[in-house]
Design a protein around this motif. Structure first.
Motif, PDB file in Angstrom:
ATOM      1  N   GLN A 188      21.262 -13.914-125.905  1.00 32.55           N
ATOM      2  CA  GLN A 188      22.649 -13.805-125.471  1.00 32.55           C
ATOM      3  C   GLN A 188      23.614 -13.980-126.650  1.00 32.55           C
ATOM      4  OE1 GLN A 188      24.036 -16.730-122.562  1.00 32.55           O
ATOM      5  NE2 GLN A 188      24.925 -15.034-121.396  1.00 32.55           N
ATOM      6  N   LYS A 189      23.287 -14.897-127.539  1.00 33.75           N
ATOM      7  CA  LYS A 189      24.132 -15.118-128.719  1.00 33.75           C
ATOM      8  C   LYS A 189      24.128 -13.876-129.618  1.00 33.75           C
ATOM      9  CE  LYS A 189      24.850 -18.335-132.509  1.00 33.75           C
ATOM     10  NZ  LYS A 189      24.402 -19.536-133.203  1.00 33.75           N
ATOM     11  N   LYS A 190      22.949 -13.270-129.806  1.00 34.53           N
ATOM     12  CA  LYS A 190      22.871 -12.033-130.593  1.00 34.53           C
ATOM     13  C   LYS A 190      23.689 -10.931-129.932  1.00 34.53           C
ATOM     14  CE  LYS A 190      18.377 -12.615-132.805  1.00 34.53           C
ATOM     15  NZ  LYS A 190      18.680 -12.423-134.199  1.00 34.53           N
ATOM     16  N   TRP A 191      23.611 -10.850-128.617  1.00 39.42           N
ATOM     17  CA  TRP A 191      24.354  -9.828-127.889  1.00 39.42           C
ATOM     18  C   TRP A 191      25.863 -10.041-128.039  1.00 39.42           C
ATOM     19  CZ3 TRP A 191      25.175  -5.294-126.364  1.00 39.42           C
ATOM     20  CH2 TRP A 191      26.128  -5.001-125.398  1.00 39.42           C
ATOM     21  N   VAL A 192      26.316 -11.280-127.895  1.00 40.23           N
ATOM     22  CA  VAL A 192      27.748 -11.571-128.025  1.00 40.23           C
ATOM     23  C   VAL A 192      28.238 -11.178-129.412  1.00 40.23           C
ATOM     24  CG1 VAL A 192      29.445 -13.444-128.113  1.00 40.23           C
ATOM     25  CG2 VAL A 192      27.809 -13.332-126.229  1.00 40.23           C
ATOM     26  N   SER A 193      27.446 -11.487-130.417  1.00 35.90           N
ATOM     27  CA  SER A 193      27.810 -11.116-131.787  1.00 35.90           C
ATOM     28  C   SER A 193      27.866  -9.596-131.952  1.00 35.90           C
ATOM     29  CB  SER A 193      26.808 -11.720-132.765  1.00 35.90           C
ATOM     30  OG  SER A 193      27.056 -11.282-134.059  1.00 35.90           O
ATOM     31  N   ALA A 194      26.892  -8.905-131.393  1.00 37.65           N
ATOM     32  CA  ALA A 194      26.838  -7.442-131.519  1.00 37.65           C
ATOM     33  C   ALA A 194      27.933  -6.774-130.710  1.00 37.65           C
ATOM     34  CB  ALA A 194      25.470  -6.936-131.070  1.00 37.65           C
ATOM     35  N   LYS A 195      28.220  -7.296-129.528  1.00 40.49           N
ATOM     36  CA  LYS A 195      29.182  -6.601-128.668  1.00 40.49           C
ATOM     37  C   LYS A 195      30.600  -6.676-129.211  1.00 40.49           C
ATOM     38  CE  LYS A 195      30.527  -9.867-125.065  1.00 40.49           C
ATOM     39  NZ  LYS A 195      30.500 -10.147-123.646  1.00 40.49           N
ATOM     40  N   GLU A 196      30.896  -7.669-130.035  1.00 38.59           N
ATOM     41  CA  GLU A 196      32.214  -7.731-130.662  1.00 38.59           C
ATOM     42  C   GLU A 196      32.470  -6.481-131.505  1.00 38.59           C
ATOM     43  OE1 GLU A 196      32.421 -11.397-132.850  1.00 38.59           O
ATOM     44  OE2 GLU A 196      32.438 -12.611-131.029  1.00 38.59           O
TER      45      GLU A 196
ATOM     46  N   VAL B 143      14.661  -4.288-117.758  1.00 38.30           N
ATOM     47  CA  VAL B 143      15.897  -3.501-117.631  1.00 38.30           C
ATOM     48  C   VAL B 143      16.712  -3.608-118.915  1.00 38.30           C
ATOM     49  CG1 VAL B 143      18.085  -3.299-116.393  1.00 38.30           C
ATOM     50  CG2 VAL B 143      15.981  -3.701-115.120  1.00 38.30           C
ATOM     51  N   ILE B 144      16.767  -4.791-119.500  1.00 38.04           N
ATOM     52  CA  ILE B 144      17.490  -4.977-120.765  1.00 38.04           C
ATOM     53  C   ILE B 144      16.872  -4.100-121.853  1.00 38.04           C
ATOM     54  CG2 ILE B 144      18.050  -6.621-122.603  1.00 38.04           C
ATOM     55  CD1 ILE B 144      18.187  -8.793-120.366  1.00 38.04           C
TER      56      ILE B 144
ATOM     57  N   GLU C 258      17.269   0.963-125.107  1.00 35.40           N
ATOM     58  CA  GLU C 258      16.735   2.274-125.493  1.00 35.40           C
ATOM     59  C   GLU C 258      17.703   3.398-125.112  1.00 35.40           C
ATOM     60  OE1 GLU C 258      13.107   5.216-124.179  1.00 35.40           O
ATOM     61  OE2 GLU C 258      12.756   3.054-124.070  1.00 35.40           O
ATOM     62  N   GLN C 259      18.312   3.296-123.936  1.00 37.62           N
ATOM     63  CA  GLN C 259      19.121   4.395-123.413  1.00 37.62           C
ATOM     64  C   GLN C 259      20.544   4.456-123.976  1.00 37.62           C
ATOM     65  OE1 GLN C 259      17.863   6.884-121.680  1.00 37.62           O
ATOM     66  NE2 GLN C 259      15.902   5.830-121.782  1.00 37.62           N
ATOM     67  N   ILE C 260      21.180   3.319-124.195  1.00 31.69           N
ATOM     68  CA  ILE C 260      22.575   3.334-124.667  1.00 31.69           C
ATOM     69  C   ILE C 260      22.705   4.071-126.001  1.00 31.69           C
ATOM     70  CG2 ILE C 260      24.507   1.901-125.448  1.00 31.69           C
ATOM     71  CD1 ILE C 260      23.767  -0.073-123.185  1.00 31.69           C
ATOM     72  N   PRO C 261      21.853   3.807-126.995  1.00 28.30           N
ATOM     73  CA  PRO C 261      21.989   4.573-128.246  1.00 28.30           C
ATOM     74  C   PRO C 261      21.777   6.075-128.068  1.00 28.30           C
ATOM     75  CG  PRO C 261      20.701   2.607-128.635  1.00 28.30           C
ATOM     76  CD  PRO C 261      20.890   2.721-127.151  1.00 28.30           C
ATOM     77  N   LYS C 262      20.990   6.473-127.071  1.00 27.58           N
ATOM     78  CA  LYS C 262      20.777   7.902-126.819  1.00 27.58           C
ATOM     79  C   LYS C 262      22.064   8.596-126.385  1.00 27.58           C
ATOM     80  CE  LYS C 262      15.883   7.829-125.661  1.00 27.58           C
ATOM     81  NZ  LYS C 262      14.890   8.055-124.600  1.00 27.58           N
ATOM     82  N   ASN C 263      22.994   7.840-125.797  1.00 35.96           N
ATOM     83  CA  ASN C 263      24.276   8.414-125.387  1.00 35.96           C
ATOM     84  C   ASN C 263      25.111   8.853-126.580  1.00 35.96           C
ATOM     85  OD1 ASN C 263      23.662   7.896-122.702  1.00 35.96           O
ATOM     86  ND2 ASN C 263      24.764   5.964-122.678  1.00 35.96           N
TER      87      ASN C 263
ATOM     88  N   PHE D 151      25.235  -4.993-119.484  1.00 36.30           N
ATOM     89  CA  PHE D 151      24.346  -5.744-120.372  1.00 36.30           C
ATOM     90  C   PHE D 151      24.583  -7.245-120.210  1.00 36.30           C
ATOM     91  CE2 PHE D 151      21.920  -6.477-124.171  1.00 36.30           C
ATOM     92  CZ  PHE D 151      21.151  -5.349-124.316  1.00 36.30           C
ATOM     93  N   ASP D 152      25.863  -7.643-120.162  1.00 39.86           N
ATOM     94  CA  ASP D 152      26.217  -9.057-119.948  1.00 39.86           C
ATOM     95  C   ASP D 152      25.588  -9.588-118.660  1.00 39.86           C
ATOM     96  OD1 ASP D 152      27.830  -9.367-122.225  1.00 39.86           O
ATOM     97  OD2 ASP D 152      29.659  -8.798-121.148  1.00 39.86           O
ATOM     98  N   MET D 153      25.680  -8.795-117.605  1.00 39.66           N
ATOM     99  CA  MET D 153      25.170  -9.206-116.300  1.00 39.66           C
ATOM    100  C   MET D 153      23.658  -9.425-116.321  1.00 39.66           C
ATOM    101  SD  MET D 153      25.273  -7.160-112.689  1.00 39.66           S
ATOM    102  CE  MET D 153      24.123  -5.935-113.289  1.00 39.66           C
ATOM    103  N   TRP D 154      22.919  -8.484-116.920  1.00 37.93           N
ATOM    104  CA  TRP D 154      21.457  -8.598-116.933  1.00 37.93           C
ATOM    105  C   TRP D 154      21.010  -9.819-117.738  1.00 37.93           C
ATOM    106  CZ3 TRP D 154      18.851  -6.237-113.388  1.00 37.93           C
ATOM    107  CH2 TRP D 154      19.292  -5.019-112.887  1.00 37.93           C
ATOM    108  N   ILE D 155      21.680 -10.084-118.845  1.00 33.36           N
ATOM    109  CA  ILE D 155      21.306 -11.253-119.647  1.00 33.36           C
ATOM    110  C   ILE D 155      21.630 -12.536-118.900  1.00 33.36           C
ATOM    111  CG2 ILE D 155      21.782 -12.545-121.767  1.00 33.36           C
ATOM    112  CD1 ILE D 155      22.107  -9.854-123.194  1.00 33.36           C
ATOM    113  N   ALA D 156      22.795 -12.602-118.263  1.00 33.87           N
ATOM    114  CA  ALA D 156      23.176 -13.799-117.509  1.00 33.87           C
ATOM    115  C   ALA D 156      22.187 -14.064-116.372  1.00 33.87           C
ATOM    116  CB  ALA D 156      24.588 -13.643-116.965  1.00 33.87           C
ATOM    117  N   GLU D 157      21.776 -13.012-115.704  1.00 36.38           N
ATOM    118  CA  GLU D 157      20.786 -13.180-114.629  1.00 36.38           C
ATOM    119  C   GLU D 157      19.457 -13.679-115.191  1.00 36.38           C
ATOM    120  OE1 GLU D 157      20.362  -9.750-112.124  1.00 36.38           O
ATOM    121  OE2 GLU D 157      22.517  -9.638-111.758  1.00 36.38           O
ATOM    122  N   THR D 158      19.074 -13.185-116.339  1.00 31.36           N
ATOM    123  CA  THR D 158      17.817 -13.610-116.963  1.00 31.36           C
ATOM    124  C   THR D 158      17.865 -15.092-117.316  1.00 31.36           C
ATOM    125  OG1 THR D 158      17.512 -11.376-117.835  1.00 31.36           O
ATOM    126  CG2 THR D 158      16.171 -13.112-118.810  1.00 31.36           C
ATOM    127  N   VAL D 159      19.005 -15.575-117.784  1.00 31.88           N
ATOM    128  CA  VAL D 159      19.157 -16.996-118.099  1.00 31.88           C
ATOM    129  C   VAL D 159      18.844 -17.837-116.869  1.00 31.88           C
ATOM    130  CG1 VAL D 159      20.829 -18.812-118.663  1.00 31.88           C
ATOM    131  CG2 VAL D 159      20.857 -16.689-119.952  1.00 31.88           C
TER     132      VAL D 159
END
Length: 125
Positions: A58-66, A105-106, A111-116, A80-88
C-alpha cells in the motif's frame, strides 16, 4: 512553407517523445508494484502474511499514485485503492482464500492498466 513543415515535424517529434516517456514511465511504475504484489501473493499463499506486508504494498502504491495521477484515470486509481484496502482487512482477519483472490485482481490490474497506454490500433481508435 518550410517553417510550417519544420514546425509540424518538431511537434510530431515532441508528441512521439511524450508518448514514449508516458509508456515507459507507467510500465516501470507498475513493474515495481508487480514485484511487491507477487511477494505479498506468495506470503498470503503460505498463510504467513500479516497486515504490515500489505501495508508495504500500500505504501508503494501511495508513492506511485502521486506520480501516476497525471497519467491514469482517477477511476483506475480508486479501484486499485479499494482492492488493496480490502486485502489489508482480509489478511488481518486471516481470510486467506479471499485475500488471495483480491491479490490476484491487483496483479491483473497491474498487467492491464499499462496496456491502456500502449500504442496500438485499439487504443488509437
Amino acid at each position: 512553407m518550410v517553417k510550417s513543415t519544420l514546425s509540424m515535424v518538431i511537434v510530431a517529434l515532441i508528441l512521439a517523445a511524450g508518448i514514449i516517456y508516458e509508456t515507459t514511465f507507467i510500465r516501470g511504475e507498475f513493474r515495481e508494484l508487480t514485484v511487491a504484489t507477487e511477494t505479498l501473493y506468495d506470503k498470503i499463499e503460505d498463510k504467513s502474511a500479516n497486515e504490515n506486508d500489505v501495508y508495504v504494498l500500500q505504501k508503494k502504491w501511495v508513492s506511485a499514485k502521486e506520480k501516476l495521477h497525471a497519467f491514469i484515470s482517477h477511476n483506475e486509481i480508486k479501484e486499485f485503492d479499494m482492492w488493496i484496502a480490502e486485502t489489508v482487512k482480509l489478511v488481518s482477519a486471516s481470510m486467506w482464500d479471499e485475500a488471495l483472490s483480491k491479490t490476484e485482481v491487483i496483479l491483473e490490474l497491474e498487467e492491464q492498466i499499462p496496456k491502456n497506454f500502449k500504442v496500438s490500433f485499439a487504443n488509437i481508435f
